[in-house]
Design an enzyme around this catalytic site. Sequence first.
Site, PDB file in Angstrom:
ATOM      1  N   ASP A 166       0.809  -1.217   0.000  1.00 20.75           N
ATOM      2  CA  ASP A 166       0.000   0.000   0.000  1.00 20.75           C
ATOM      3  C   ASP A 166       0.844   1.270   0.000  1.00 20.75           C
ATOM      4  OD1 ASP A 166      -2.139  -1.641  -0.055  1.00 20.75           O
ATOM      5  OD2 ASP A 166      -3.161  -0.787   1.687  1.00 20.75           O
ATOM      6  N   ASN A 203      -4.918  -2.075  -4.083  1.00 16.09           N
ATOM      7  CA  ASN A 203      -6.120  -2.201  -3.256  1.00 16.09           C
ATOM      8  C   ASN A 203      -5.972  -1.293  -2.042  1.00 16.09           C
ATOM      9  OD1 ASN A 203      -8.579  -3.084  -2.369  1.00 16.09           O
ATOM     10  ND2 ASN A 203      -7.891  -5.115  -1.721  1.00 16.09           N
ATOM     11  N   ASP A 256     -10.425  -2.471  12.514  1.00 16.61           N
ATOM     12  CA  ASP A 256      -9.466  -3.424  11.952  1.00 16.61           C
ATOM     13  C   ASP A 256      -8.977  -4.417  12.996  1.00 16.61           C
ATOM     14  OD1 ASP A 256      -9.807  -2.227   9.592  1.00 16.61           O
ATOM     15  OD2 ASP A 256      -7.796  -1.383   9.410  1.00 16.61           O
ATOM     16  N   GLU A 305     -11.116  -4.858   2.543  1.00 13.97           N
ATOM     17  CA  GLU A 305     -10.421  -5.613   1.502  1.00 13.97           C
ATOM     18  C   GLU A 305     -11.289  -6.750   0.961  1.00 13.97           C
ATOM     19  OE1 GLU A 305      -9.084  -4.069   3.900  1.00 13.97           O
ATOM     20  OE2 GLU A 305      -7.001  -3.508   3.504  1.00 13.97           O
ATOM     21  N   HIS A 341      -4.953  -9.108   3.972  1.00  8.78           N
ATOM     22  CA  HIS A 341      -3.837  -9.293   4.903  1.00  8.78           C
ATOM     23  C   HIS A 341      -4.291  -9.630   6.314  1.00  8.78           C
ATOM     24  CE1 HIS A 341      -4.129  -4.764   6.074  1.00  8.78           C
ATOM     25  NE2 HIS A 341      -5.162  -5.093   5.341  1.00  8.78           N
ATOM     26  N   ARG A 342      -5.360  -8.982   6.758  1.00  8.99           N
ATOM     27  CA  ARG A 342      -5.768  -9.221   8.146  1.00  8.99           C
ATOM     28  C   ARG A 342      -6.375 -10.610   8.340  1.00  8.99           C
ATOM     29  NH1 ARG A 342      -4.036  -5.125  10.351  1.00  8.99           N
ATOM     30  NH2 ARG A 342      -4.203  -3.084   9.389  1.00  8.99           N
ATOM     31  N   LYS A 388       0.501  -6.364   2.195  1.00  8.63           N
ATOM     32  CA  LYS A 388      -0.212  -5.079   2.188  1.00  8.63           C
ATOM     33  C   LYS A 388       0.267  -4.178   3.323  1.00  8.63           C
ATOM     34  CE  LYS A 388      -4.840  -3.607   1.047  1.00  8.63           C
ATOM     35  NZ  LYS A 388      -5.109  -2.354   1.703  1.00  8.63           N
TER      36      LYS A 388
END
Length: 675
Positions: free
Chosen positions: A52, A94, A330, A358, A405-406, A433
């Site tokens: 990112d 993204n 998040d 995402e 990613h998370r 990311k």
Amino acid sequence: MFSTAFLDIPPLIGVGGTVVLPGSKSISNRVLLLSALSAGSTTLHDLLDSDDTRVMLDALRALGCGVRQSGSTVVIDGLAGQLGHRQAALFMGNAGTAIRPLTAALAVLGGDFELRGVPRMHERPIGDLVDALRQIGCHIDYLGQDGFPPLRIGQPRLTLEAPIRVRGDVSSQFLTALLMALPLVAATHDIVIEVVGELISRPYIEITLNLLARFGVRVVRDGWQRFTIPAASQFQSPGTLHVEADASSASYFIAAGAIATGARGLDLGVCQNYLRIEGVGADSIQGDIRFIQAAQMMGAQVQSGPNWLQVSRGSWPLKAIDLDCNHIPDAAMTLGLMALYAQGSTTLRNIASWRVKETDRIAAMACELRKLGATVEEGADFIRVTPPATAADWRAASIHTYDDHRMAMCFSLAAFNPAALPVRIVDPKCVAKTFPDYFEALFSLAQTSTSAIPVLCVDGPTASGKGTLAGVLAKTLGYHLLDSGSLYRITALAAAQAGLALEPAHEQAIADLIPALSIRFSQDQVFLNGLEVSEAIRTEEAGMKASQVSVLPKVRQALIALQHSFRQLPGLVADGRDMGTVIFPDAALKVFLTASADKRARRRYKQLISKGISATLLALRADLEARDARDTSRSIAPLRPAQDAQLLDNSDLTVEESVNLVLDWWQSKQLFSAI
Ligand code: DC
């Protein structure tokens, strides 16, 4: 970074030690843009290096901004509010934190710009921001579906007298984008922004306001409804700025500390009883730092100082909670995984924004948590997680990560499950990311019993292609590689350097050299005592000498501990003679290659000729057969398949075919169904 198709995480028992976290994504991308819009140079320390931030840096370069990078420090030569290039096609990947504020800044400055992203980006809403910008005369067209990127931005005709209205209930990034862009055109008027609807994710707005102030713009806030950018506001570079570590990334380690510090393992003893996180403290400006309070409610013990946190297990099992998570959207995903270790059902509420991240994170979390054996209820804006009733109800699951990613980072926490099951993370590289080395960081802190770390052994006669096969297997699985032959080659070299002839008379002296050798493998290079020896140990002569030292029992004995030390998370591919028989007898799979002498001679012939070395097929074949006979009949570590080895005749197979066959065997030994 793991760029494999999947990563199998063995069951983990404990964690302990210190982790230094990479910089915050939210802060990094904001300060990059603010530095670019300011006059003069800004030096940014500890900037996150990830997908990112790379997207943002590439865009800034394309707009004519000077970018000088050295390690995690970046110097931005600002544009003083004047774009260097007024026409550009920008790829935004993204990265929501890049496309939203850039859209706003470019729309008020004007030019001819196209902003695109990956397919998922074209499904993430931007209509509320575009509506707000159109109100003030910005020229923005949708190039695909209305309300979504890709976008074309043209020349504006700005009218800034009336308050600008923006919705705040889909993404707080729309307001952030306006707050970062409008100071560019606030020379003569106060500019007022009014939020329509309930503003979500307020802590992110606090980060924005805090950083704007660092760049000389003091926004006047009236509750969470009205924001005024005073007339004559101008971006001023702070000169130097340190980026805090990512508080959302800290959540995985806070959770791991709460779940697994101080654990006990059979061959581990007691693991360290705390985990230290460096780069961010409880006084962070990032809203997600309030994850700490949620983790404490579930049982974590957390201490904090300037730029550090220390976490240990408190209540165990963890306590179930019912929490409004709007302030930590998040990091709240991590609570969903902690819920697996809690007594009772955990409910995470007010998380509708998960659906436009995402991926649709509510649906994704529900689906993947169920695979692990949890019971999950989901609604438009909440999720309720009930853990598997007993250890026996856990399942070994292959976790899909949806290019999020998370998802990948959260679900790694399932590896601490009480059933000691492995977890497969599909597409682990999606962590790039925000945290490219996430799994390396986890493995450096995680502990497990040695027997839980999988080993795949490859052996076979000389020129059978075992080195190539082992290398490709290790790359495909993301495992470490032990080329045991190279250790004998290095030992022979070290003996020569010490002036020792490779004779039985010097057996003890050669063996005594081994514990003091500093050997380092780095990609395709090998270092001995700091000097590169990759070429020196690969010659035919070095091979002969290796063969001589390899028959000395004390040398073999002295190399055992070193070879065992390669068995590290997440797994090992071990290549060589006695890997499956002596060094790793408990290996999950042992492959023994059995290509015919004729085929092997042809391969070696091709290899030598391509290197410009003259050879004859007949002589090579005779040589190989003689070596086979000697290797098979020698009394020490003879060339012989382990009893439980799978024989693989690769005479008529390509490397790829052999690899696929072995991977099929490997997969059939795993607990998860195919990916
Ligand atoms: O695989 P290679 O050619 O690099 O091996 C060099 C020598 O070391 C060869 O003669 C076999 C021997 N060797 C051994 O005895 N035991 C091992 N585990 C690996 C290699």
